[in-house]
Design an enzyme around this catalytic site. Structure first.
Site, PDB file in Angstrom:
ATOM      1  N   LYS A  62      -6.617  -9.014  -8.282  1.00  0.00           N
ATOM      2  CA  LYS A  62      -7.001  -8.076  -7.209  1.00  0.00           C
ATOM      3  C   LYS A  62      -8.221  -7.250  -7.630  1.00  0.00           C
ATOM      4  O   LYS A  62      -8.201  -6.013  -7.659  1.00  0.00           O
ATOM      5  CB  LYS A  62      -5.825  -7.195  -6.814  1.00  0.00           C
ATOM      6  CG  LYS A  62      -4.679  -8.016  -6.202  1.00  0.00           C
ATOM      7  CD  LYS A  62      -3.668  -7.197  -5.482  1.00  0.00           C
ATOM      8  CE  LYS A  62      -2.622  -8.068  -4.822  1.00  0.00           C
ATOM      9  NZ  LYS A  62      -1.741  -8.778  -5.769  1.00  0.00           N
ATOM     10  N   PRO A  67     -20.082  -4.161  -8.010  1.00  0.00           N
ATOM     11  CA  PRO A  67     -20.485  -5.564  -8.147  1.00  0.00           C
ATOM     12  C   PRO A  67     -20.646  -6.036  -9.581  1.00  0.00           C
ATOM     13  O   PRO A  67     -20.163  -7.109  -9.953  1.00  0.00           O
ATOM     14  CB  PRO A  67     -21.806  -5.625  -7.370  1.00  0.00           C
ATOM     15  CG  PRO A  67     -21.663  -4.555  -6.335  1.00  0.00           C
ATOM     16  CD  PRO A  67     -20.892  -3.452  -6.991  1.00  0.00           C
ATOM     17  N   THR A  69     -19.322  -4.979 -12.398  1.00  0.00           N
ATOM     18  CA  THR A  69     -18.039  -5.118 -13.107  1.00  0.00           C
ATOM     19  C   THR A  69     -17.238  -6.272 -12.528  1.00  0.00           C
ATOM     20  O   THR A  69     -16.588  -7.027 -13.264  1.00  0.00           O
ATOM     21  CB  THR A  69     -17.250  -3.790 -13.033  1.00  0.00           C
ATOM     22  OG1 THR A  69     -18.113  -2.733 -13.443  1.00  0.00           O
ATOM     23  CG2 THR A  69     -16.026  -3.822 -13.918  1.00  0.00           C
ATOM     24  N   PRO A 170       1.993 -14.254   0.527  1.00  0.00           N
ATOM     25  CA  PRO A 170       3.119 -13.829  -0.305  1.00  0.00           C
ATOM     26  C   PRO A 170       4.156 -13.074   0.516  1.00  0.00           C
ATOM     27  O   PRO A 170       3.860 -12.592   1.613  1.00  0.00           O
ATOM     28  CB  PRO A 170       2.450 -12.892  -1.313  1.00  0.00           C
ATOM     29  CG  PRO A 170       1.266 -12.345  -0.610  1.00  0.00           C
ATOM     30  CD  PRO A 170       0.861 -13.322   0.452  1.00  0.00           C
ATOM     31  N   ALA A 174      12.209 -13.008  -2.051  1.00  0.00           N
ATOM     32  CA  ALA A 174      12.720 -11.679  -2.433  1.00  0.00           C
ATOM     33  C   ALA A 174      12.306 -10.574  -1.459  1.00  0.00           C
ATOM     34  O   ALA A 174      13.048  -9.622  -1.231  1.00  0.00           O
ATOM     35  CB  ALA A 174      12.253 -11.340  -3.841  1.00  0.00           C
ATOM     36  N   GLY A 177      10.452 -12.582   3.623  1.00  0.00           N
ATOM     37  CA  GLY A 177       9.681 -13.452   4.522  1.00  0.00           C
ATOM     38  C   GLY A 177      10.236 -14.877   4.549  1.00  0.00           C
ATOM     39  O   GLY A 177      10.847 -15.333   3.584  1.00  0.00           O
TER      40      GLY A 177
HETATM   41  P1  XMP Z   1       7.747 -12.122  -5.044  1.00  0.00           P
HETATM   42  O1  XMP Z   1       8.518 -11.980  -6.306  1.00  0.00           O
HETATM   43  O2  XMP Z   1       7.858 -10.926  -4.151  1.00  0.00           O
HETATM   44  O3  XMP Z   1       6.241 -12.222  -5.537  1.00  0.00           O
HETATM   45  O4  XMP Z   1       8.035 -13.398  -4.321  1.00  0.00           O
HETATM   46  C1  XMP Z   1       5.140 -12.101  -4.670  1.00  0.00           C
HETATM   47  C2  XMP Z   1       3.885 -12.193  -5.457  1.00  0.00           C
HETATM   48  O5  XMP Z   1       2.780 -12.030  -4.627  1.00  0.00           O
HETATM   49  C3  XMP Z   1       2.082 -10.817  -4.955  1.00  0.00           C
HETATM   50  N1  XMP Z   1       1.908 -10.144  -3.697  1.00  0.00           N
HETATM   51  C4  XMP Z   1       0.762  -9.949  -3.074  1.00  0.00           C
HETATM   52  N2  XMP Z   1      -0.477 -10.260  -3.393  1.00  0.00           N
HETATM   53  N3  XMP Z   1      -1.212  -9.378  -1.347  1.00  0.00           N
HETATM   54  C5  XMP Z   1      -1.464  -9.947  -2.523  1.00  0.00           C
HETATM   55  O6  XMP Z   1      -2.637 -10.207  -2.816  1.00  0.00           O
HETATM   56  C6  XMP Z   1       0.013  -9.043  -0.980  1.00  0.00           C
HETATM   57  O7  XMP Z   1       0.245  -8.548   0.096  1.00  0.00           O
HETATM   58  C7  XMP Z   1       1.040  -9.344  -1.889  1.00  0.00           C
HETATM   59  N4  XMP Z   1       2.361  -9.168  -1.798  1.00  0.00           N
HETATM   60  C8  XMP Z   1       2.866  -9.689  -2.927  1.00  0.00           C
HETATM   61  C9  XMP Z   1       2.943 -10.047  -5.892  1.00  0.00           C
HETATM   62  O8  XMP Z   1       2.170  -9.319  -6.818  1.00  0.00           O
HETATM   63  C10 XMP Z   1       3.719 -11.151  -6.545  1.00  0.00           C
HETATM   64  O9  XMP Z   1       2.963 -11.740  -7.581  1.00  0.00           O
END
Ligand code: XMP
Length: 217
Positions: A62, A67, A69, A170, A174, A177
């Protein structure tokens, strides 16, 4: 990243042996493994090379800086063997452009966070989500990240970006979704972590997600 099973594993374990063990069990079911701070900060950046020798790795750092860095971070990410990096877009077009330019030098990919899956995303992020999705068009990124926990957001972002960009999503498992729902709403891949790596049988859980996607109505 080839679109086969439409599943990306979020490998947020913090022990190297556990990471390699889970990855070994699920390789055949996933199109990529997403590796972020928990695993890299504990085991070192070399874990990306270990996993990327078997399956594409998306480095979820993330990236959200100025720019110069961003460029320096992305160089390290791609030197480590990652195929793609997840970056933030709220830092502005110049910061995003620096990531894309670096990815192009390495022939790698960039995904931009367009919305987030946790409840707190409604406090600030949702207000800029559409703008980030629009900005991502024509930047050279491969896709955006949008939440499986709010499929209306995925649907909306798909309308904005059309078929130009991919959506990786994502929040399946857990966070509540549903893989089939979010694919039906326009996601190309789902990202799942805990429900797979915390299971006694990660391969069975990964296979279930893949079957759910393939058998969806
Ligand atoms: P879980 O354990 O919840 O893991 O199935 C989810 C993974 O996704 C990442 N995550 C996100 N990454 N935007 C992102 O860029 C999001 O909205 C987001 N939600 C979850 C989280 O860090 C984990 O690795």
């Amino acid at each position: 990243m080839e679109k086969n099973n439409q599943l990306i594993l979020a490998l947020d374990v913090t022990e190297k042996n556990k990471a390699l063990d889970v990855a070994e069990k699920v390789y055949e079911y996933v199109d990529a493994v997403k590796i972020g701070y928990p695993l890299v900060l504990k085991t070192g950046i070399g874990i990306i090379e270990d996993i990327s020798s078997r399956v594409p790795v998306i480095a979820d750092f993330k990236v959200a800086d100025i720019p110069n860095t961003n460029r320096l971070i992305c160089e390290q990410v791609f030197n480590s063997g990652a195929d793609a990096v997840i970056v933030h877009g709220f830092t502005g077009r110049d910061s995003l452009d620096a990531c894309v330019a670096t990815a192009n030098e390495y022939n790698r990919q960039v995904f931009v966070v367009a919305d987030m899956s946790h409840p707190g995303a409604t406090e600030f992020f949702q207000q800029v989500s559409e703008k980030i999705a629009k900005m991502s068009l024509d930047t050279g990124v491969s896709g955006v990240v949008a939440p499986a926990t709010r499929t209306n957001s995925v649907e909306n972002i798909r309308k904005i970006i059309g078929n130009e960009l991919a959506i990786i999503s994502p929040g399946v498992g857990a966070q509540g979704g549903s893989a089939s729902d979010v694919i039906n709403k326009g996601a190309d891949w789902v990202i799942t972590g805990r429900s797979i790596y915390q299971s006694d049988s990660p391969d069975t859980e990964a296979k279930k997600v893949v079957q759910e996607i393939k058998n969806r109505n």
